[in-house]
Design a protein around this motif. Structure first.
Motif, PDB file in Angstrom:
ATOM      1  N   ARG A   1       0.831  -1.211   0.000  1.00 42.52           N
ATOM      2  CA  ARG A   1       0.000   0.000   0.000  1.00 42.52           C
ATOM      3  C   ARG A   1       0.864   1.259   0.000  1.00 42.52           C
ATOM      4  NH1 ARG A   1      -4.948   0.898   4.241  1.00 42.52           N
ATOM      5  NH2 ARG A   1      -5.612   2.969   3.563  1.00 42.52           N
ATOM      6  N   GLU A   2       1.902   1.261   0.830  1.00 41.86           N
ATOM      7  CA  GLU A   2       2.778   2.436   0.917  1.00 41.86           C
ATOM      8  C   GLU A   2       3.610   2.618  -0.350  1.00 41.86           C
ATOM      9  OE1 GLU A   2       2.870   4.730   3.282  1.00 41.86           O
ATOM     10  OE2 GLU A   2       1.239   3.699   4.310  1.00 41.86           O
TER      11      GLU A   2
ATOM     12  N   ILE B   1      -1.852   2.555  -4.914  1.00 37.29           N
ATOM     13  CA  ILE B   1      -2.966   2.129  -5.769  1.00 37.29           C
ATOM     14  C   ILE B   1      -4.215   1.960  -4.899  1.00 37.29           C
ATOM     15  CG2 ILE B   1      -3.822   0.305  -7.289  1.00 37.29           C
ATOM     16  CD1 ILE B   1      -0.898  -0.290  -8.012  1.00 37.29           C
ATOM     17  N   ASP B   2      -5.329   2.551  -5.335  1.00 34.02           N
ATOM     18  CA  ASP B   2      -6.536   2.595  -4.508  1.00 34.02           C
ATOM     19  C   ASP B   2      -7.035   1.214  -4.107  1.00 34.02           C
ATOM     20  OD1 ASP B   2      -6.575   5.291  -4.381  1.00 34.02           O
ATOM     21  OD2 ASP B   2      -8.155   5.601  -5.870  1.00 34.02           O
ATOM     22  N   TRP B   3      -7.072   0.281  -5.071  1.00 35.18           N
ATOM     23  CA  TRP B   3      -7.661  -1.014  -4.740  1.00 35.18           C
ATOM     24  C   TRP B   3      -6.784  -1.799  -3.770  1.00 35.18           C
ATOM     25  CZ3 TRP B   3      -5.482  -5.757  -5.527  1.00 35.18           C
ATOM     26  CH2 TRP B   3      -4.457  -5.862  -6.471  1.00 35.18           C
TER      27      TRP B   3
ATOM     28  N   PHE C   1      -8.091  -3.075  -0.216  1.00 33.16           N
ATOM     29  CA  PHE C   1      -7.935  -4.479   0.155  1.00 33.16           C
ATOM     30  C   PHE C   1      -7.200  -4.594   1.487  1.00 33.16           C
ATOM     31  CE2 PHE C   1      -6.672  -8.870   0.004  1.00 33.16           C
ATOM     32  CZ  PHE C   1      -7.624  -9.496  -0.766  1.00 33.16           C
ATOM     33  N   ASP C   2      -6.142  -3.794   1.662  1.00 35.98           N
ATOM     34  CA  ASP C   2      -5.372  -3.819   2.907  1.00 35.98           C
ATOM     35  C   ASP C   2      -6.234  -3.435   4.105  1.00 35.98           C
ATOM     36  OD1 ASP C   2      -3.112  -3.643   4.769  1.00 35.98           O
ATOM     37  OD2 ASP C   2      -3.326  -1.474   4.525  1.00 35.98           O
TER      38      ASP C   2
ATOM     39  N   SER D   1     -17.554   3.351  -2.098  1.00 32.52           N
ATOM     40  CA  SER D   1     -16.244   3.860  -2.514  1.00 32.52           C
ATOM     41  C   SER D   1     -15.915   3.531  -3.965  1.00 32.52           C
ATOM     42  CB  SER D   1     -15.146   3.279  -1.609  1.00 32.52           C
ATOM     43  OG  SER D   1     -15.415   3.533  -0.251  1.00 32.52           O
ATOM     44  N   GLY D   2     -16.318   2.329  -4.440  1.00 32.77           N
ATOM     45  CA  GLY D   2     -15.867   1.910  -5.769  1.00 32.77           C
ATOM     46  C   GLY D   2     -16.872   1.138  -6.588  1.00 32.77           C
TER      47      GLY D   2
END
Length: 394
Positions: free
Chosen positions: A217-218, A222-224, A228-229, A289-290
């Motif tokens: 994530r860091e 990427i948004d997804w 997911f994280d 959100s998506g």
């Protein structure tokens, strides 16, 4: 011939689980009652002792206990594929309902709608009920009451997801020190159609994703992956069932701007109106959100830890349940969960829902309907929505 019989058994698992997913209102404890009636008494897929041991295992693990019991029943009946089908049948109806609800409210200004305010007040009544039940069961002595108080104070003053993780770890260590000699009646051994090697792979994957996802994530932004994280971590760290996932998800998604506090609490209220596991609340957040793909991704992410833990621990359960040190740590963790839930009850639930005497009066009526009059949750939710609209008119 055996293949046909196998297919029929798997199809039966899916159909029975889907019927439970469409009719099981009332939260995790009620779900376990429905499962017992269907799987033990009616269909005799397992005996009383096996079912009780499976429930004990799933209470021992983080994650949605009722969903994990359903997965376990499917695994015992039809192997790993049986577990997957049992999960799909039980979960999919509420996932679809909450994704549709999320897409519906996106076209409206939910912040000022009276019925939304009513659903937020429903959340007050539901979580208050959950707190009372869990506190009686999980904090029966002074030591565990003190642990719950510690968790409440710390998570209220320092409101981050990592604070909650730290509190759970500290409470587990204190529970280990206090209750490591705690003895309970020993149950019979269980056998499951999963090898220890496969179980080890599942456990390695569970911990590996818990470590790798925040790093990815860091590094990627990427948004997804971020979504997911957040859901995977929430599903991995929740002891105590669906109600406890609320504070973890609220602090993951509201401060970061993924959705408003009004939309968050509206979805939480709506989740009480649908059957099936409370963890499907994630489908609502993901859809807000998506879109519908976000809803499915969120569902996969929040339930994946439950799958990996059930499949990973089933082969080792007999050894784990005989270890008083591990049980002692879990007694401490469960006490801390009560404190975390009370913290979340104050903020965001109470602070954003109870703004006037009329709000408190409606919350008291809804709480009484749920606790004393024993009305079905969907009746309480509809009453809350109507009550909120009436308050808006007045």
């Amino acid at each position: 011939m055996s293949q046909t019989r196998n297919f029929k058994a798997l199809f039966e698992i899916l159909i029975v689980a889907a019927r439970l997913g469409l009719t099981s209102f009332g939260g995790p404890v009620a779900h376990l009652g429905y499962f017992h009636e269907e799987y033990v008494r009616r269909r005799k897929w397992m005996d009383e002792r096996t079912y009780a041991d499976l429930v004990a295992l799933c209470q021992f693990l983080p994650g949605p206990a009722s969903s994990q019991v359903g997965i376990g029943v499917g695994v015992i009946r039809g192997g790993i594929l049986g577990g997957i089908l049992a999960f799909i049948g039980f979960t999919l109806p509420s996932v679809i309902a909450l994704i549709v609800f999320a897409l519906f409210i996106q076209g409206f200004d939910v912040s000022n709608a009276g019925w939304i305010q009513g659903l937020k007040i429903v959340a007050v009544a539901v979580v208050a009920h959950a707190i009372l039940g869990m506190a009686q069961k999980l904090t029966p002595d002074l030591q565990r009451k003190t642990l719950a108080l510690m968790a409440l104070v710390i998570t209220l003053l320092w409101q981050t997801a990592w604070t909650q993780v730290a509190v759970i770890l500290i409470a587990g260590f204190i529970g280990y020190l206090i209750y490591k000699q705690h003895q309970e009646e020993k149950g019979e051994t269980l056998t499951f159609p999963i090898s220890k090697r496969f179980g080890t792979i599942c456990l390695v994957l569970f911990f590996g994703l818990l470590i790798v996802l925040p790093i990815a994530r860091e590094l990627t932004a990427i948004d997804w992956i971020a979504m997911f994280d957040s859901f995977y971590r929430s599903g991995s760290l929740v002891f105590g069932g669906g109600h406890v996932v609320l504070p973890l998800l609220e602090r993951e998604f509201v401060p970061t701007g993924w959705l408003s506090e009004e939309a968050f609490l509206a979805g939480y209220g709506a989740t009480q109106a649908v059957p099936g596991p409370l963890f499907t609340f994630a489908a609502y957040i993901g859809a807000v959100s998506g879109g519908w793909t976000g809803g499915l991704l969120a569902t996969l992410a929040i339930f994946l830890p439950a799958f990996l833990l059930v499949l990973g621990t089933l082969p080792f359960w007999n050894a784990l349940r005989a270890n008083p040190k591990i049980k002692g740590a879990l007694l401490g963790v469960n006490a801390a969960v009560v404190g975390i839930l009370i913290s979340a009850f104050y903020h965001p639930i109470w602070t954003s829902s109870i703004k006037a005497p009329m709000d408190f009066a409606l919350a008291a009526v809804l709480f009484s309907m749920l606790v004393y009059w024993k009305l079905p949750p969907w009746v309480v939710v509809l009453s809350g929505a109507l009550g909120g609209m009436l308050i808006g008119v007045l």
